[in-house]
Write a protein that holds these residues in place. Structure first.
Motif, mmCIF file in Angstrom:
data_model
loop_
_atom_site.group_PDB
_atom_site.id
_atom_site.type_symbol
_atom_site.label_atom_id
_atom_site.label_comp_id
_atom_site.label_asym_id
_atom_site.label_seq_id
_atom_site.Cartn_x
_atom_site.Cartn_y
_atom_site.Cartn_z
ATOM 1 N N LYS A 5 0.869 -1.174 0.000
ATOM 2 C CA LYS A 5 0.000 0.000 0.000
ATOM 3 C C LYS A 5 0.908 1.226 0.000
ATOM 4 O O LYS A 5 1.798 1.344 0.840
ATOM 5 C CB LYS A 5 -0.914 0.011 1.220
ATOM 6 C CG LYS A 5 -1.901 -1.134 1.234
ATOM 7 C CD LYS A 5 -2.774 -1.070 2.467
ATOM 8 C CE LYS A 5 -3.707 -2.261 2.535
ATOM 9 N NZ LYS A 5 -4.507 -2.241 3.770
ATOM 10 N N HIS A 7 1.048 5.364 0.041
ATOM 11 C CA HIS A 7 0.318 6.580 0.385
ATOM 12 C C HIS A 7 1.133 7.783 -0.077
ATOM 13 O O HIS A 7 2.318 7.895 0.253
ATOM 14 C CB HIS A 7 0.088 6.668 1.897
ATOM 15 C CG HIS A 7 -0.673 5.521 2.451
ATOM 16 N ND1 HIS A 7 -2.043 5.494 2.495
ATOM 17 C CD2 HIS A 7 -0.252 4.333 2.977
ATOM 18 C CE1 HIS A 7 -2.444 4.353 3.034
ATOM 19 N NE2 HIS A 7 -1.376 3.641 3.323
ATOM 20 N N GLN A 41 -0.298 -3.953 -5.603
ATOM 21 C CA GLN A 41 -0.066 -2.592 -5.148
ATOM 22 C C GLN A 41 -1.385 -1.834 -5.069
ATOM 23 O O GLN A 41 -2.244 -1.988 -5.950
ATOM 24 C CB GLN A 41 0.865 -1.848 -6.116
ATOM 25 C CG GLN A 41 2.255 -2.433 -6.226
ATOM 26 C CD GLN A 41 3.083 -1.731 -7.277
ATOM 27 O OE1 GLN A 41 2.641 -1.549 -8.409
ATOM 28 N NE2 GLN A 41 4.287 -1.335 -6.912
ATOM 29 N N ILE A 42 -1.501 -1.030 -4.041
ATOM 30 C CA ILE A 42 -2.654 -0.140 -3.888
ATOM 31 C C ILE A 42 -2.094 1.258 -3.629
ATOM 32 O O ILE A 42 -1.374 1.468 -2.645
ATOM 33 C CB ILE A 42 -3.552 -0.567 -2.712
ATOM 34 C CG1 ILE A 42 -4.070 -1.989 -2.918
ATOM 35 C CG2 ILE A 42 -4.688 0.431 -2.521
ATOM 36 C CD1 ILE A 42 -4.724 -2.590 -1.685
ATOM 37 N N GLN A 44 -2.888 5.053 -2.689
ATOM 38 C CA GLN A 44 -3.898 5.932 -2.098
ATOM 39 C C GLN A 44 -3.343 7.345 -2.073
ATOM 40 O O GLN A 44 -2.259 7.587 -1.536
ATOM 41 C CB GLN A 44 -4.254 5.476 -0.684
ATOM 42 C CG GLN A 44 -4.939 4.122 -0.670
ATOM 43 C CD GLN A 44 -5.282 3.660 0.725
ATOM 44 O OE1 GLN A 44 -4.457 3.712 1.635
ATOM 45 N NE2 GLN A 44 -6.515 3.210 0.903
ATOM 46 N N GLU A 70 3.170 0.717 3.246
ATOM 47 C CA GLU A 70 2.755 -0.317 4.195
ATOM 48 C C GLU A 70 2.840 -1.627 3.430
ATOM 49 O O GLU A 70 2.160 -1.807 2.425
ATOM 50 C CB GLU A 70 1.308 -0.119 4.625
ATOM 51 C CG GLU A 70 1.024 1.104 5.432
ATOM 52 C CD GLU A 70 -0.452 1.145 5.781
ATOM 53 O OE1 GLU A 70 -0.852 0.526 6.775
ATOM 54 O OE2 GLU A 70 -1.202 1.784 5.023
#
Length: 129
Positions: A5, A7, A41-42, A44, A70
């Motif tokens: 994740k 950010h 993968q994300i 944000q 993360e």
């Protein structure tokens, strides 16, 4: 696997996001020895008012290019984790113009029974992986 994740603050152009994601994935493959198609993968994006990251008293300066990762993963050797942190900052600086001071990572370790990649199976337990 691992699940990453990412950010960031809003405002990066799409091509910059692509390079950022590719760079992070390349370092995951290099440092943890995972297959190239193990890419989860994300990304944000956050308003500046919704992402706060000080420096735990280490006098680290942050900019608008700040990136927090993360990572949820199976156990990795200590040496691989340390190499990952170093390889990541070097690659992000070289390919994305993100300073090492703008990179923060938190690893979350879990075990084989904590993963299902689909089809209702726990592939690490069934022997599919």
């Amino acid at each position: 696997m691992p699940l990453v994740k990412i950010h960031v603050l809003k405002g990066r152009p799409p091509n910059e996001v692509d390079v950022l994601l590719d760079t992070i994935h390349d370092v995951v493959v290099q440092s943890f020895g995972v297959p190239t198609r193990d890419r989860y993968q994300i990304l944000q994006e956050h308003e500046a008012s919704h992402l706060r990251a000080l420096d735990t008293g280490l006098n680290i300066q942050r900019t608008e290019k700040f990136v927090v990762l993360e990572i949820t993963s199976r156990p990795r050797p200590r040496e691989s984790k340390v190499a990952f942190y170093s390889n990541l900052t070097l690659a992000l600086q070289d390919r994305c113009d993100v300073a090492p001071s703008d990179v923060m990572v938190s690893l979350h370790i879990n075990s084989d029974e904590d993963w299902s990649f689909g089809m209702g199976n726990a592939q690490f337990l069934t022997g599919e992986l």
